[in-house]
Scaffold this motif. Structure first.
Motif, mmCIF file in Angstrom:
data_model
loop_
_atom_site.group_PDB
_atom_site.id
_atom_site.type_symbol
_atom_site.label_atom_id
_atom_site.label_comp_id
_atom_site.label_asym_id
_atom_site.label_seq_id
_atom_site.Cartn_x
_atom_site.Cartn_y
_atom_site.Cartn_z
ATOM 1 N N TYR A 12 0.776 -1.230 0.000
ATOM 2 C CA TYR A 12 0.000 0.000 0.000
ATOM 3 C C TYR A 12 0.811 1.285 0.000
ATOM 4 O O TYR A 12 0.321 2.312 -0.438
ATOM 5 C CB TYR A 12 -0.932 0.027 1.219
ATOM 6 N N ILE A 13 2.018 1.287 0.491
ATOM 7 C CA ILE A 13 2.789 2.522 0.620
ATOM 8 C C ILE A 13 3.848 2.633 -0.474
ATOM 9 O O ILE A 13 3.958 3.647 -1.142
ATOM 10 C CB ILE A 13 3.456 2.612 2.018
ATOM 11 N N ASN A 14 4.623 1.595 -0.687
ATOM 12 C CA ASN A 14 5.745 1.613 -1.611
ATOM 13 C C ASN A 14 5.282 1.185 -3.009
ATOM 14 O O ASN A 14 5.665 0.146 -3.509
ATOM 15 C CB ASN A 14 6.842 0.682 -1.092
ATOM 16 N N VAL A 15 4.452 2.003 -3.640
ATOM 17 C CA VAL A 15 3.925 1.694 -4.968
ATOM 18 C C VAL A 15 4.244 2.840 -5.913
ATOM 19 O O VAL A 15 4.523 3.959 -5.482
ATOM 20 C CB VAL A 15 2.395 1.443 -4.923
ATOM 21 N N LYS A 16 4.183 2.559 -7.223
ATOM 22 C CA LYS A 16 4.505 3.604 -8.197
ATOM 23 C C LYS A 16 3.438 4.689 -8.238
ATOM 24 O O LYS A 16 3.739 5.869 -8.245
ATOM 25 C CB LYS A 16 4.666 2.983 -9.589
ATOM 26 N N LYS A 17 2.177 4.281 -8.310
ATOM 27 C CA LYS A 17 1.085 5.254 -8.342
ATOM 28 C C LYS A 17 0.294 5.116 -7.052
ATOM 29 O O LYS A 17 -0.702 4.414 -7.000
ATOM 30 C CB LYS A 17 0.182 5.010 -9.543
ATOM 31 N N GLY A 18 0.767 5.757 -6.027
ATOM 32 C CA GLY A 18 0.133 5.641 -4.721
ATOM 33 C C GLY A 18 -1.080 6.547 -4.592
ATOM 34 O O GLY A 18 -1.191 7.576 -5.247
ATOM 35 N N GLY A 19 -1.974 6.140 -3.753
ATOM 36 C CA GLY A 19 -3.154 6.944 -3.462
ATOM 37 C C GLY A 19 -3.292 7.117 -1.963
ATOM 38 O O GLY A 19 -2.346 6.970 -1.196
ATOM 39 N N LEU A 20 -4.498 7.404 -1.544
ATOM 40 C CA LEU A 20 -4.760 7.602 -0.128
ATOM 41 C C LEU A 20 -5.178 6.320 0.576
ATOM 42 O O LEU A 20 -5.449 6.339 1.769
ATOM 43 C CB LEU A 20 -5.852 8.655 0.045
ATOM 44 N N GLY A 21 -5.245 5.204 -0.143
ATOM 45 C CA GLY A 21 -5.737 3.957 0.438
ATOM 46 C C GLY A 21 -4.934 3.463 1.615
ATOM 47 O O GLY A 21 -5.488 3.139 2.663
ATOM 48 N N GLY A 22 -3.628 3.381 1.487
ATOM 49 C CA GLY A 22 -2.790 2.854 2.561
ATOM 50 C C GLY A 22 -2.764 3.744 3.783
ATOM 51 O O GLY A 22 -2.880 3.282 4.916
ATOM 52 N N ILE A 23 -2.650 5.046 3.550
ATOM 53 C CA ILE A 23 -2.607 5.987 4.671
ATOM 54 C C ILE A 23 -3.962 6.037 5.375
ATOM 55 O O ILE A 23 -4.039 6.090 6.601
ATOM 56 C CB ILE A 23 -2.202 7.389 4.176
ATOM 57 N N SER A 24 -5.053 5.991 4.598
ATOM 58 C CA SER A 24 -6.379 6.047 5.226
ATOM 59 C C SER A 24 -6.661 4.778 6.029
ATOM 60 O O SER A 24 -7.320 4.842 7.070
ATOM 61 C CB SER A 24 -7.462 6.275 4.170
ATOM 62 N N MET A 25 -6.187 3.621 5.569
ATOM 63 C CA MET A 25 -6.349 2.397 6.363
ATOM 64 C C MET A 25 -5.570 2.495 7.670
ATOM 65 O O MET A 25 -6.056 2.078 8.724
ATOM 66 C CB MET A 25 -5.877 1.173 5.584
ATOM 67 N N LEU A 26 -4.377 3.043 7.616
ATOM 68 C CA LEU A 26 -3.575 3.220 8.818
ATOM 69 C C LEU A 26 -4.266 4.184 9.786
ATOM 70 O O LEU A 26 -4.334 3.921 10.988
ATOM 71 C CB LEU A 26 -2.193 3.748 8.432
ATOM 72 N N LEU A 27 -4.811 5.261 9.270
ATOM 73 C CA LEU A 27 -5.524 6.227 10.105
ATOM 74 C C LEU A 27 -6.790 5.617 10.699
ATOM 75 O O LEU A 27 -7.094 5.825 11.876
ATOM 76 C CB LEU A 27 -5.868 7.469 9.287
#
Length: 89
Positions: free
Chosen positions: A50-65
């Motif tokens: 979720y974090i170390n991707v080429k085209k990142g979005g808000l998915g990984g950070i929002s799951m962490l939050l």
């Protein structure tokens, strides 16, 4: 040609049948080093997915939050439970 069966110790949790679950759990490493290693593998898997991707979005950070919000609510639930029935004056 058929592949040889995977040993129960090396199976993932999703591949274990319900009857094999107690045996699979008994084979896990419950030492402090084993637990730290499992947490590290889980963190690395989350980070790479979720974090170390080429085209990142808000998915990984929002799951962490969202996880942080749920855990903080669980921690403060006993305090919130007592505030529920207090009168406002």
């Amino acid at each position: 040609m058929a592949q040889p069966p995977v040993p129960l110790k090396d199976m993932k949790l999703m591949d274990v049948k319900l009857g094999q679950l107690p045996t699979w759990l008994a084979m896990r490493d419950y030492t402090p080093g084993g637990i730290v290693g499992a947490l590290r593998r889980g963190y690395d898997r989350y980070y790479n997915k979720y974090i170390n991707v080429k085209k990142g979005g808000l998915g990984g950070i929002s799951m962490l939050l969202a996880g942080y919000v749920v855990i903080s609510y669980i921690w403060s639930y006993s305090h919130l439970k007592h505030d529920r029935h207090r009168k406002y004056h």
